[in-house]
Design an enzyme around this catalytic site. Structure first.
Site, mmCIF file in Angstrom:
data_model
loop_
_atom_site.group_PDB
_atom_site.id
_atom_site.type_symbol
_atom_site.label_atom_id
_atom_site.label_comp_id
_atom_site.label_asym_id
_atom_site.label_seq_id
_atom_site.Cartn_x
_atom_site.Cartn_y
_atom_site.Cartn_z
ATOM 1 N N ASP A 221 -15.799 -18.254 -45.123
ATOM 2 C CA ASP A 221 -16.394 -18.540 -43.815
ATOM 3 C C ASP A 221 -17.146 -17.350 -43.225
ATOM 4 O OD1 ASP A 221 -14.307 -16.811 -43.140
ATOM 5 O OD2 ASP A 221 -12.971 -18.452 -42.588
ATOM 6 N N GLU B 168 -12.840 -22.423 -51.325
ATOM 7 C CA GLU B 168 -11.979 -22.366 -50.141
ATOM 8 C C GLU B 168 -12.548 -23.246 -49.033
ATOM 9 O OE1 GLU B 168 -9.606 -18.607 -48.926
ATOM 10 O OE2 GLU B 168 -11.016 -18.927 -47.277
ATOM 11 N N GLU C 39 -15.915 -17.603 -37.478
ATOM 12 C CA GLU C 39 -15.569 -18.161 -38.788
ATOM 13 C C GLU C 39 -15.433 -19.682 -38.779
ATOM 14 O OE1 GLU C 39 -14.179 -15.506 -37.444
ATOM 15 O OE2 GLU C 39 -14.286 -13.856 -38.913
ATOM 16 N N HIS D 147 -8.039 -6.949 -38.033
ATOM 17 C CA HIS D 147 -9.496 -6.860 -38.046
ATOM 18 C C HIS D 147 -10.205 -7.984 -37.313
ATOM 19 C CE1 HIS D 147 -9.104 -9.940 -41.165
ATOM 20 N NE2 HIS D 147 -10.375 -10.198 -40.971
ATOM 21 N N ARG E 94 -12.116 -10.341 -34.812
ATOM 22 C CA ARG E 94 -12.916 -10.068 -33.622
ATOM 23 C C ARG E 94 -12.221 -10.554 -32.355
ATOM 24 N NH1 ARG E 94 -18.342 -8.742 -34.386
ATOM 25 N NH2 ARG E 94 -19.001 -8.725 -36.566
ATOM 26 N N HIS F 258 -9.452 -0.696 -40.345
ATOM 27 C CA HIS F 258 -10.724 -1.356 -40.618
ATOM 28 C C HIS F 258 -11.873 -0.482 -40.125
ATOM 29 C CE1 HIS F 258 -13.834 -4.513 -40.578
ATOM 30 N NE2 HIS F 258 -13.050 -5.174 -41.400
#
Length: 373
Positions: free
Chosen positions: A94, A116, A130, A209, A211, A241
């Site tokens: 994604d 996936e 995503e 990590h 957002r 990250h």
């Protein structure tokens, strides 16, 4: 058969590495486009999976906006998709690279195979962006490789033809088993700091990590880790990250704290080594949710929802969000005994044969264009 694989991030390389190898083994001509979304994080992965890059994007990380990144990747993919150039494009997950690659292929009438496929939270803003990306990729795709029956059901409810969906398992398990085989026989970590980690404390691995956690939620999570470090019996290990916003928050909250080690991004085999030594994992990573059950690890998921509910249903994962008390209580519970509390259940995301099934399915539709029409 000519196939183009597109990836840009560390998780994509990990999950498409086995697919690349399986397609090669099946006799396909496989080219690879790398957008360069994750440059530092990709260290060592191409060599691990013996991937030969044929096309590399430029300038993606210099684009400040997500829209700019998306546009640039789409343009660079467009330059590769001339008439009759490829029989299919393979994307995974994604990411911006997957979504832009799928859109470019769709607009050029090149069939898309989505590895996936079918993951959903039902909320377009979580995880962001995503969830939007994976829905867009579904619309653009010809073949849908769902990791689980639940993912297949999501696709069916959205009107995807059942004969274009294959439940194959998740290639993350393939990659993990491949990397774990490299650890046999006395593995010495590549990162010397990992090799020198003390063994007299209970190792808690953290990966952060997403957002949507940047800001106040991440501060809460980091405060929980700081409190756990003060317990004295645990060692909190956090590979930081490279996102500058995340890095700044992490270093500010955890720098020089007792029993906390902040590491640079890890090579994948070092990460698998840490998983093998961990008592539990505190994570917002989708990949870790898929990987940890192979080791029997119970993990704490620092998100309000997950597109991988199978990990929760199987007893391996607990959703704790950014709740400080839930995180500290969960870690203390999982480190309260004299040995890691591992579960004997099988990994709900597969048996390590997903890539082989994907390659076989792609070759069963020769040419792929027939399925797209």
């Amino acid at each position: 058969m000519r196939i183009l694989i597109a990836f840009g991030t560390r998780p994509e390389i990990i999950k498409l590495g086995p697919v690349y190898r399986a397609l090669h083994k099946s006799g396909a001509h496989v080219d690879v486009f790398w957008s360069g979304q994750h440059i530092d994080l990709a260290d060592g992965l191409l060599e691990l999976f013996e991937i030969e890059l044929t096309h590399s994007g430029t300038g993606v990380m210099q684009e400040p906006s997500l829209a700019g990144k998306f546009a640039l990747i789409t343009q660079q993919m467009q330059a590769l998709l001339g008439p009759q150039q490829y029989d299919g494009v393979v994307v995974q997950g994604d990411t911006m690279t997957a979504a832009a690659g799928a859109l470019a292929a769709f607009l050029n009438h090149v069939p898309v195979a989505h590895v996936e496929a079918g993951l959903r939270t039902g909320k377009l803003d979580s995880p962001w962006p995503e969830e939007f990306n994976r829905r867009l990729i579904t619309i653009a795709s010809t073949l849908h490789f769902a990791p689980t029956e639940r993912s297949r059901d999501h696709l069916l409810r959205e009107g995807v033809q059942s004969d274009l969906i294959s439940v194959v398992g998740n290639t993350a398990v393939d990659a993990l088993l491949y990397a774990r085989s490299k650890l046999a026989g006395g593995y010495v970590p590549i990162d010397r700091e990992i090799a020198n980690l003390p063994r007299d404390r209970k190792l808690v691995l953290a990966t952060l990590h997403r957002r949507e956690n940047i800001g106040a939620p991440l501060d809460e999570i980091l405060e929980a880790l700081c409190e756990l470090g003060n317990d004295g019996d645990k060692l909190i290990v956090l590979p930081v990250h490279p996102n500058p916003d995340i890095r700044a928050q992490v270093v500010r909250a955890l720098g020089a704290r007792p029993n906390i080690r902040l590491l640079k991004p890890l090579q994948y085999t070092d990460f698998v080594y840490l998983l093998s030594r961990s008592w539990t994992v505190v994570t917002d990573s989708g990949g870790v949710q898929e990987e940890a059950p192979t080791f029997g690890l119970q993990i704490l998921i620092t998100r309000e929802s997950t597109e991988r509910p199978e990990v929760v249903d199987a007893g391996f994962g607990t959703l704790v969000g950014s709740n400080r008390d839930a995180i500290t209580a969960g870690v203390r519970r999982l480190t309260s005994s004299n040995a890691p509390q591992l579960l004997p259940a099988r990994n709900p995301f597969g048996d390590g044969q997903a890539a082989r099934r994907i390659a076989e399915r792609i070759f069963s539709l020769r040419p792929l264009q027939q399925a797209a029409e």
